[in-house]
Design an enzyme around this catalytic site. Structure first.
Site, mmCIF file in Angstrom:
data_model
loop_
_atom_site.group_PDB
_atom_site.id
_atom_site.type_symbol
_atom_site.label_atom_id
_atom_site.label_comp_id
_atom_site.label_asym_id
_atom_site.label_seq_id
_atom_site.Cartn_x
_atom_site.Cartn_y
_atom_site.Cartn_z
ATOM 1 N N GLU A 63 0.833 -1.205 0.000
ATOM 2 C CA GLU A 63 0.000 0.000 0.000
ATOM 3 C C GLU A 63 0.871 1.259 0.000
ATOM 4 O O GLU A 63 0.577 2.232 -0.703
ATOM 5 C CB GLU A 63 -0.945 -0.005 1.198
ATOM 6 C CG GLU A 63 -1.972 1.101 1.163
ATOM 7 C CD GLU A 63 -2.926 1.018 -0.016
ATOM 8 O OE1 GLU A 63 -3.009 2.022 -0.762
ATOM 9 O OE2 GLU A 63 -3.585 -0.017 -0.193
ATOM 10 N N GLU A 70 1.962 6.231 -7.184
ATOM 11 C CA GLU A 70 0.935 7.170 -7.626
ATOM 12 C C GLU A 70 1.403 8.623 -7.474
ATOM 13 O O GLU A 70 1.186 9.447 -8.366
ATOM 14 C CB GLU A 70 -0.359 6.947 -6.851
ATOM 15 C CG GLU A 70 -1.079 5.681 -7.264
ATOM 16 C CD GLU A 70 -2.403 5.492 -6.541
ATOM 17 O OE1 GLU A 70 -2.707 6.247 -5.592
ATOM 18 O OE2 GLU A 70 -3.136 4.572 -6.939
#
Length: 122
Positions: A63, A70
């Site tokens: 994560e 991102e």
């Protein structure tokens, strides 16, 4: 020694950023707490704890890497770019794979113990 302490400070700053800014990271942290409580209540074995710890680590690390990817993609490609989208999608896919592994592992470890409790109570 000062550099070492400073590097830990940066690491905790990164964890704080992920926790504050990423809903999915917070969801995984809640799942972590639930898994630990369930493991404690159900008295899972040391080996089972190792599997749970591996799953927790794998999901949280993927994560964070997803957030890193991102953020970096948004930085270098602020406008729409099909390839940038593919990169972000693959990064998210890695989290899904880790989360599915954790879910399946949790089912294998917890479901038999929960079924025993339900059957025993009935």
């Amino acid at each position: 020694m000062k550099k070492l302490f400073r590097s830990f400070g940066y690491a905790f700053k990164g964890l704080a950023y992920a926790t504050k800014s990423q809903l999915n990271f917070r969801i995984h942290l809640v799942a972590t707490v639930l898994a630990v409580i369930l493991g404690y209540v159900l008295h899972i074995s040391i080996t089972q704890w190792q599997w749970i710890a591996l799953c927790i680590t794998l999901v949280l690390v993927t994560e964070i890497f997803n957030t890193m990817v991102e953020t970096l993609v948004d930085l270098v490609s602020p406008g729409y770019n099909e390839k940038a989208g593919h990169i972000k999608d693959m990064s998210a896919g890695a989290v899904v794979i880790a989360a599915l592994f954790a879910l399946i592992t949790g089912i294998i470890i917890f479901l038999p113990k929960l079924l025993l409790l339900v059957n025993h109570a009935a």
